[in-house]
Each structure stands twice: as structure tokens, then as C-alpha cells.
Write an enzyme that holds these catalytic residues in place. Structure first.
Site, PDB file in Angstrom:
ATOM      1  N   PHE A 176       0.742  23.455 -99.707  1.00 52.18           N
ATOM      2  CA  PHE A 176       0.041  22.376-100.407  1.00 52.18           C
ATOM      3  C   PHE A 176      -0.798  21.514 -99.459  1.00 52.18           C
ATOM      4  O   PHE A 176      -1.032  20.344 -99.707  1.00 52.18           O
ATOM      5  CB  PHE A 176       1.031  21.502-101.197  1.00 52.18           C
ATOM      6  CG  PHE A 176       1.933  22.292-102.098  1.00 52.18           C
ATOM      7  CD1 PHE A 176       1.408  22.978-103.182  1.00 52.18           C
ATOM      8  CD2 PHE A 176       3.291  22.365-101.832  1.00 52.18           C
ATOM      9  CE1 PHE A 176       2.229  23.731-104.006  1.00 52.18           C
ATOM     10  CE2 PHE A 176       4.128  23.120-102.653  1.00 52.18           C
ATOM     11  CZ  PHE A 176       3.598  23.801-103.750  1.00 52.18           C
ATOM     12  N   ARG A 177      -1.219  22.104 -98.354  1.00 48.70           N
ATOM     13  CA  ARG A 177      -2.058  21.447 -97.344  1.00 48.70           C
ATOM     14  C   ARG A 177      -1.348  20.243 -96.712  1.00 48.70           C
ATOM     15  O   ARG A 177      -1.980  19.315 -96.214  1.00 48.70           O
ATOM     16  CB  ARG A 177      -3.427  21.045 -97.933  1.00 48.70           C
ATOM     17  CG  ARG A 177      -4.156  22.240 -98.555  1.00 48.70           C
ATOM     18  CD  ARG A 177      -5.623  22.031 -98.725  1.00 48.70           C
ATOM     19  NE  ARG A 177      -6.324  21.802 -97.469  1.00 48.70           N
ATOM     20  CZ  ARG A 177      -6.655  22.746 -96.590  1.00 48.70           C
ATOM     21  NH1 ARG A 177      -6.302  24.003 -96.784  1.00 48.70           N
ATOM     22  NH2 ARG A 177      -7.305  22.433 -95.500  1.00 48.70           N
TER      23      ARG A 177
END
Length: 198
Positions: A176-177
Site C-alpha cells: 500500500f506504498r
């Protein structure tokens, strides 16, 4: 991070990259700028790294000093390096000044290269206009004949540069970065370490 020494971390990551990357795990982007600050970037190969006897050292690459990059290094001896190991989902960014390696170091590395690579260093006017591939191949043939039966010496315009890092950043991909970033800034004889927001 598994260590407070960025060279130790780099050694570990680099070893993994050499085993996992499909091609050229030692490839790195080298960013330079000319005297006017105009940037340029290209891929080169790391040919040595780590601290020296004084604990300093750096990251070594070799090039033709008469090339575009050679001219930019002469005009502005500060660079940035980037390793991107896609298979490991990792990056390492390095910034710092460059100096040339000793003649003995450059000679030793040049002697370790494949003979055709040695001949190519003499045949290529790197970064200059070339009218055809045939011209380059003819120059290579001339150089090959000139050095037939003897060792190929290192050209005077070909040497190594060592990047002495003032900053090293390790980047690890996360879901999710929500990545993980650690930066090491050179401070006197040691390193100041901190995490950064992704």
C-alpha cells in the site's frame, strides 16, 4: 536496519541483488550536472565499493574522461547514484563528491577486463558523433592490429572514479506504498541515522 553501518547494509543488499537480478545486479544510474547545473543521467556498473583502511572509501565506476560524463564530472564533481533492484523491491540512493582512483588501481582494473573491452576503450571516441557502425568496427580492427601480440595498456583518458558518500538512503517497498526509508548522513567520522516518511 540490521546495522548502523551503511556499508554493512549495502554489502548485504548487494549480495542479494547479485543473486536475484536477471542482468547486471551491479548496474546503477549515475546522475551528473554540468557547470550550468543541467542534469544528465545514465547507467554505469559498480566495480568496487566499501570502506578503505581509514573507514571512508566509497563506490567505484570507470569511464572515458573525454566522454560527456567525463566532462560533466570535471566541471561539477558531485554526483548521485541510484540502485534499483526490482526483484527485491529495493532502492539505494547515494550522494557525494567524486575523486579519481589511483593510477595503480585503474591499471589493475583495466588489466582484469576482457581483451576486446580493453581494445574498445582505445577505439571509441565516447559520446562523439559517429557516421556509421562500420567506421567504429574499422577503428576497432585497427586498434586490434596495433596491439597484436602484446598487452593492451590503459588509455590515458580512461580511469576510475570513487564516489565518497555524504548521504546513503535505503528504500524498501511495503504494501500500500507504506514504504520504509532509512537515511545515513555522514557526520565527522561516523553516520547519523534516521527514518524518513515514505
Amino acid at each position: 536496519m540490521e546495522s548502523q553501518d551503511p556499508y554493512v547494509i549495502f554489502d548485504s543488499w548487494f549480495k542479494e541483488a547479485r543473486e536475484s537480478e536477471l542482468n547486471d545486479g551491479n548496474a546503477m544510474a549515475l546522475a551528473t550536472a554540468d557547470a550550468n547545473g543541467h542534469p544528465s543521467v545514465r547507467m554505469v556498473l559498480l566495480k568496487g565499493h566499501g570502506p578503505d583502511a581509514d573507514g571512508k572509501g566509497g563506490f567505484i565506476f570507470y569511464t572515458n574522461l573525454e566522454s560527456r560524463k567525463g566532462g560533466e564530472l570535471a566541471a561539477n564533481p558531485h554526483v548521485a547514484l541510484l540502485f534499483h533492484w526490482k526483484s527485491l523491491r529495493r532502492q539505494v540512493r547515494i550522494e557525494g563528491p567524486i575523486t579519481q582512483v589511483s593510477d595503480a588501481t585503474a591499471d589493475a582494473y583495466f588489466a582484469s577486463r576482457a581483451r576486446d573491452s580493453q581494445l574498445g576503450a582505445w577505439a571509441s571516441d565516447q559520446s562523439r558523433p559517429l557516421d556509421s557502425r562500420a567506421t567504429f568496427e574499422a577503428r576497432f580492427a585497427e586498434v586490434k592490429a596495433r596491439f597484436e601480440g602484446r598487452d593492451v595498456p590503459r588509455p590515458p583518458h580512461w580511469t576510475g572514479n570513487i564516489v565518497s558518500p555524504t548521504r546513503i538512503e535505503f528504500w524498501q517497498d511495503r504494501e500500500f506504498r507504506l514504504h520504509e526509508r532509512w537515511v545515513f548522513d555522514c557526520e565527522g567520522d561516523g553516520w547519523r541515522t534516521q527514518m524518513l516518511y515514505p
